[in-house]
Design an enzyme around this catalytic site. Structure first.
Site, PDB file in Angstrom:
ATOM      1  N   LYS A 163      20.010  52.755   0.401  1.00 16.66           N
ATOM      2  CA  LYS A 163      19.690  53.957   1.182  1.00 16.66           C
ATOM      3  C   LYS A 163      20.640  55.092   0.771  1.00 16.66           C
ATOM      4  O   LYS A 163      20.223  56.238   0.598  1.00 16.66           O
ATOM      5  CB  LYS A 163      19.796  53.667   2.689  1.00 16.66           C
ATOM      6  CG  LYS A 163      18.635  52.830   3.218  1.00 16.66           C
ATOM      7  CD  LYS A 163      18.853  52.303   4.622  1.00 16.66           C
ATOM      8  CE  LYS A 163      17.764  51.292   4.979  1.00 16.66           C
ATOM      9  NZ  LYS A 163      17.974  50.600   6.254  1.00 16.66           N
TER      10      LYS A 163
ATOM     11  N   GLN B 269      21.954  49.492  10.997  1.00 19.27           N
ATOM     12  CA  GLN B 269      21.309  48.435  10.216  1.00 19.27           C
ATOM     13  C   GLN B 269      21.239  47.140  11.027  1.00 19.27           C
ATOM     14  O   GLN B 269      22.226  46.719  11.632  1.00 19.27           O
ATOM     15  CB  GLN B 269      22.085  48.218   8.899  1.00 19.27           C
ATOM     16  CG  GLN B 269      21.437  47.278   7.914  1.00 19.27           C
ATOM     17  CD  GLN B 269      20.086  47.770   7.367  1.00 19.27           C
ATOM     18  OE1 GLN B 269      19.861  48.967   7.220  1.00 19.27           O
ATOM     19  NE2 GLN B 269      19.188  46.855   7.083  1.00 19.27           N
TER      20      GLN B 269
ATOM     21  N   ASP C 214      14.840  55.768  12.213  1.00 15.65           N
ATOM     22  CA  ASP C 214      14.210  54.457  12.039  1.00 15.65           C
ATOM     23  C   ASP C 214      12.966  54.342  12.926  1.00 15.65           C
ATOM     24  O   ASP C 214      12.154  53.428  12.744  1.00 15.65           O
ATOM     25  CB  ASP C 214      15.183  53.346  12.468  1.00 15.65           C
ATOM     26  CG  ASP C 214      15.788  52.596  11.300  1.00 15.65           C
ATOM     27  OD1 ASP C 214      15.136  52.532  10.239  1.00 15.65           O
ATOM     28  OD2 ASP C 214      16.910  52.074  11.459  1.00 15.65           O
TER      29      ASP C 214
HETATM   30  N1  GUN Z   1      16.784  45.653   8.928  1.00 11.33           N
HETATM   31  C1  GUN Z   1      15.658  45.316   8.249  1.00 11.33           C
HETATM   32  N2  GUN Z   1      14.834  46.384   8.136  1.00 11.33           N
HETATM   33  C2  GUN Z   1      15.458  47.402   8.764  1.00 11.33           C
HETATM   34  C3  GUN Z   1      15.116  48.774   8.968  1.00 11.33           C
HETATM   35  O1  GUN Z   1      14.042  49.265   8.585  1.00 11.33           O
HETATM   36  N3  GUN Z   1      16.029  49.512   9.656  1.00 11.33           N
HETATM   37  C4  GUN Z   1      17.203  48.995  10.118  1.00 11.33           C
HETATM   38  N4  GUN Z   1      18.015  49.794  10.794  1.00 11.33           N
HETATM   39  N5  GUN Z   1      17.551  47.730   9.939  1.00 11.33           N
HETATM   40  C5  GUN Z   1      16.683  46.945   9.254  1.00 11.33           C
END
Ligand code: GUN
Length: 293
Positions: free
Chosen positions: A52, A96, A119
């Site tokens: 990211k 995350q 998100d």
């Molecule tokens: N863990 C797995 N996929 C995601 C996601 O799209 N966002 C976040 N914050 N954690 C994740």
């Protein structure tokens, strides 16, 4: 059979975002800023957050990572979120997942300012999504919608089967594809661990979305001829054919299913790259205050 190329689609969208950011910087404006909170040392989470950050740099965004040990208390983590919520220089915030067991995911997500929740996990944003109001769509489902749009895949009146009911993928994509919109207007069936006749249900799907988290779960005998197959799974498995000794596979047996369907998203290079690009799009929306004014 056509391959749904998520990598190429993601690159096109990234280029557009990068162009817009370059124009902002030329006008002496700030660049969008995404903050990621990373707790503990789960290798997959570290890889996702690093990717990211790399993608943010590629499009000219500012990115910051708030790393904390797995031993951080829930109270301390809530303080970190509160700090970012109150930093006017930060437009988007993600925490995350997964989080260590002693921390309530719901409490943490509910503590995020919905205006920064790029998100799309906050209950307020999920509610807006269900009601088809402007909001941040969760990144993976948003990425899948963009692939349907990019490949002009017809969705109206189609039978769509979603394998998996996770809060991150299965549940939101089932809601999005049943909305009165394009892509949408599908008749959606969600399958999960308690579903009976799974094979029969899948065999009736015009669109099959595999988000079940089991490597190679979907075989050709579960797929209708000319179905559209979207593979959301990503698993690192041992391989004698690669230098690293590992390769990535999805929830779908690609070799056999690809011979039967009309479109298929591969792993890697399908849904994965679209997820990150969707997060970038949401961060740009947050920066431009398109959802919360
Ligand atoms: N863990 C797995 N996929 C995601 C996601 O799209 N966002 C976040 N914050 N954690 C994740």
């Amino acid at each position: 059979m056509k391959i749904i190329d998520g990598k190429a689609t993601a690159s096109e969208i990234k280029l557009k975002i990068a162009k817009e950011v370059a124009e902002m910087i030329n006008r002496d404006e700030d660049a969008p800023h995404l903050a990621a909170v990373l707790v503990g040392d789960d290798p997959a989470s570290h890889t996702y957050v690093n990717n990211k950050e790399k993608s943010c740099k590629e499009v000219g965004f500012i990115s910051s990572i708030y790393k904390h040990p797995a031993s951080i208390s829930e109270k301390e983590l809530l303080k970190v979120v509160d700090f970012i919520n109150n930093d006017d220089d930060i437009d988007g915030l993600i925490v995350q997942l997964p989080l260590p067991k002693h921390i309530s995911v719901n409490k943490v997500i509910e503590s995020i300012n919905p205006a920064k929740d790029v998100d799309g996990f906050h209950p307020v944003n999920i509610g807006k999504m269900v009601l088809n109001l402007p909001t941040y769509l969760p990144a993976t489902p948003f990425g899948i919608l963009q692939l349907f749009d990019r490949y002009k895949i017809e969705t109206e009146a189609k039978n769509c089967v979603v394998l998996g009911r996770s809060h991150i993928v299965g549940s939101p994509i089932s809601i999005l594809l049943s909305r009165k919109a394009y892509p949408g207007n599908c008749t959606v069936t969600v399958c999960h661990s308690k579903t009976r006749n799974l094979k029969e249900i899948c065999s009736n799907a015009d669109i099959l979305i595999a988000a079940i988290g089991q490597p190679g779960f979907v075989s050709a005998d579960m797929v209708k001829k000319d179905a559209v197959v979207i593979d959301v799974g990503i698993h690192r498995v041992k391989s004698s054919k690669t230098k690293s000794g590992f390769r990535l596979i999805g929830d779908v047996k690609f070799d056999e299913v690809s011979k039967k369907c009309s479109y298929i998203s591969p792993v890697p290079g399908g849904v994965g790259p679209m997820t990150i690009v969707s997060l970038l799009s949401n961060t740009l929306k947050a920066f431009k205050k398109e959802v919360y004014h």
